[in-house]
Design a protein around this motif. Structure first.
Motif, short mmCIF file in Angstrom:
data_model
loop_
_atom_site.label_atom_id
_atom_site.label_comp_id
_atom_site.label_asym_id
_atom_site.label_seq_id
_atom_site.Cartn_x
_atom_site.Cartn_y
_atom_site.Cartn_z
N GLY A 156 -37.64 -80.32 -45.73
CA GLY A 156 -36.76 -79.16 -45.70
C GLY A 156 -35.89 -79.03 -44.47
O GLY A 156 -35.28 -77.98 -44.25
N VAL A 157 -35.80 -80.07 -43.66
CA VAL A 157 -34.93 -80.03 -42.49
C VAL A 157 -33.47 -79.96 -42.96
O VAL A 157 -33.07 -80.67 -43.87
CB VAL A 157 -35.15 -81.28 -41.59
N GLU A 158 -32.70 -79.09 -42.33
CA GLU A 158 -31.30 -78.90 -42.71
C GLU A 158 -30.40 -79.87 -41.94
O GLU A 158 -30.31 -79.81 -40.71
CB GLU A 158 -30.86 -77.47 -42.42
N PHE A 159 -29.73 -80.74 -42.68
CA PHE A 159 -28.74 -81.64 -42.10
C PHE A 159 -27.37 -81.03 -42.33
O PHE A 159 -27.09 -80.51 -43.41
CB PHE A 159 -28.85 -83.03 -42.73
N SER A 208 -28.50 -71.55 -29.68
CA SER A 208 -27.21 -71.88 -29.08
C SER A 208 -27.36 -72.29 -27.62
O SER A 208 -26.50 -72.01 -26.80
CB SER A 208 -26.23 -70.71 -29.20
N GLN A 209 -28.45 -72.97 -27.33
CA GLN A 209 -28.71 -73.39 -25.95
C GLN A 209 -27.62 -74.29 -25.39
O GLN A 209 -27.39 -74.29 -24.19
CB GLN A 209 -30.06 -74.09 -25.86
N VAL A 210 -26.98 -75.05 -26.25
CA VAL A 210 -25.91 -75.93 -25.79
C VAL A 210 -24.59 -75.55 -26.46
O VAL A 210 -23.71 -76.40 -26.67
CB VAL A 210 -26.26 -77.42 -25.98
N VAL A 211 -24.46 -74.30 -26.80
CA VAL A 211 -23.23 -73.69 -27.29
C VAL A 211 -22.61 -74.44 -28.46
O VAL A 211 -21.43 -74.74 -28.49
CB VAL A 211 -22.21 -73.52 -26.13
N GLY A 212 -23.44 -74.77 -29.45
CA GLY A 212 -22.96 -75.40 -30.67
C GLY A 212 -22.81 -76.90 -30.63
O GLY A 212 -22.52 -77.52 -31.65
N ARG A 213 -23.00 -77.51 -29.46
CA ARG A 213 -22.94 -78.97 -29.35
C ARG A 213 -24.28 -79.57 -29.75
O ARG A 213 -25.30 -78.89 -29.73
CB ARG A 213 -22.67 -79.40 -27.88
N VAL A 214 -24.30 -80.85 -30.08
CA VAL A 214 -25.56 -81.55 -30.21
C VAL A 214 -26.12 -81.69 -28.80
O VAL A 214 -25.44 -82.20 -27.90
CB VAL A 214 -25.37 -82.94 -30.86
N GLY A 215 -27.33 -81.19 -28.61
CA GLY A 215 -27.91 -81.22 -27.27
C GLY A 215 -29.22 -81.97 -27.20
O GLY A 215 -29.78 -82.13 -26.12
N ILE A 255 -35.59 -75.49 -35.94
CA ILE A 255 -35.97 -74.17 -36.46
C ILE A 255 -35.19 -73.03 -35.80
O ILE A 255 -34.98 -71.99 -36.39
CB ILE A 255 -37.48 -73.94 -36.35
N ALA A 256 -34.73 -73.27 -34.57
CA ALA A 256 -33.98 -72.24 -33.86
C ALA A 256 -32.48 -72.29 -34.17
O ALA A 256 -31.75 -71.36 -33.86
CB ALA A 256 -34.19 -72.39 -32.35
N GLY A 257 -32.02 -73.40 -34.78
CA GLY A 257 -30.60 -73.56 -35.08
C GLY A 257 -29.87 -74.47 -34.12
O GLY A 257 -28.65 -74.62 -34.22
N ASN A 258 -30.60 -75.08 -33.18
CA ASN A 258 -29.98 -76.05 -32.27
C ASN A 258 -29.64 -77.33 -33.02
O ASN A 258 -30.37 -77.74 -33.92
CB ASN A 258 -30.94 -76.40 -31.12
N ARG A 259 -28.55 -77.98 -32.62
CA ARG A 259 -28.12 -79.23 -33.24
C ARG A 259 -28.78 -80.43 -32.55
O ARG A 259 -28.80 -80.50 -31.33
CB ARG A 259 -26.61 -79.38 -33.17
N VAL A 263 -37.03 -75.65 -25.23
CA VAL A 263 -36.26 -75.16 -26.37
C VAL A 263 -36.71 -73.73 -26.59
O VAL A 263 -37.90 -73.45 -26.77
CB VAL A 263 -36.50 -76.01 -27.64
N ILE A 264 -35.75 -72.80 -26.52
CA ILE A 264 -36.07 -71.39 -26.71
C ILE A 264 -36.19 -71.11 -28.20
O ILE A 264 -35.29 -71.46 -28.98
CB ILE A 264 -34.99 -70.48 -26.09
N VAL A 265 -37.30 -70.50 -28.59
CA VAL A 265 -37.58 -70.20 -30.00
C VAL A 265 -37.92 -68.72 -30.15
O VAL A 265 -38.24 -68.04 -29.18
CB VAL A 265 -38.74 -71.08 -30.53
N GLU A 266 -37.83 -68.23 -31.40
CA GLU A 266 -38.17 -66.84 -31.65
C GLU A 266 -39.67 -66.61 -31.57
O GLU A 266 -40.12 -65.62 -31.00
CB GLU A 266 -37.64 -66.40 -33.01
N GLU A 267 -40.46 -67.50 -32.18
CA GLU A 267 -41.91 -67.37 -32.20
C GLU A 267 -42.55 -68.74 -32.09
O GLU A 267 -41.99 -69.74 -32.56
CB GLU A 267 -42.38 -66.69 -33.50
#
Length: 130
Positions: free
Chosen positions: A98-101, A72-79, A119-123, A8-12
């Motif tokens: 605090g996890v965003e659903f 966006s590793q899976v281009v907006g899909r649940v991956g 944390i990266a925005g992946n679904r 999973v690619i992350v910023e930090e």
């Protein structure tokens, strides 16, 4: 044969470690210094759910193309799919952390499901028994 790791690619690294260990309850399996192919420092960071064999390599984005792929590793899909024994308890714990659903839990033929963002925005799908 088995799948050992998924990246999973992350910023930090540190905020990602915090998210996966505190908000999701994963274990930090390894956090070791390493080098990129061209000799720059990086870290080898692996997290995984307790008792799981397959882990997640938290890979800090290296360069513009990888930075653009964060979330966006899976281009907006649940991956990614996280199966839990007690859906309601896991869901409540994640909400409290605090996890965003992106939508409320629902029941599908394959079980209870709720989509959340890492944390990266992946679904991800949080999955439980029907």
């Amino acid at each position: 044969m088995r799948i050992d790791l998924v990246a999973v690619i992350v910023e930090e690294y540190d905020p990602a470690i915090e998210f996966f260990t505190r908000a999701l309850g994963f274990e930090l399996v390894e956090d070791s210094p390493s080098l990129t192919n061209d000799g720059r420092p990086k870290r080898w960071v692996v997290v995984r759910p307790p008792g799981a064999e397959t882990g997640i390599l938290l890979a800090r984005a290296d360069g513009e193309a990888q930075a653009a792929a964060v979330g966006s590793q899976v281009v907006g899909r649940v991956g990614f799919f996280l199966r839990v024994d007690d859906f309601d308890a896991a869901y409540e714990q994640m909400v409290a952390a605090g996890v965003e659903f992106v939508a409320p839990p629902r029941t599908e033929p394959y079980g209870r499901v709720a989509v959340f963002l890492d944390i990266a925005g992946n679904r991800w799908d949080l999955l439980g028994r029907a």
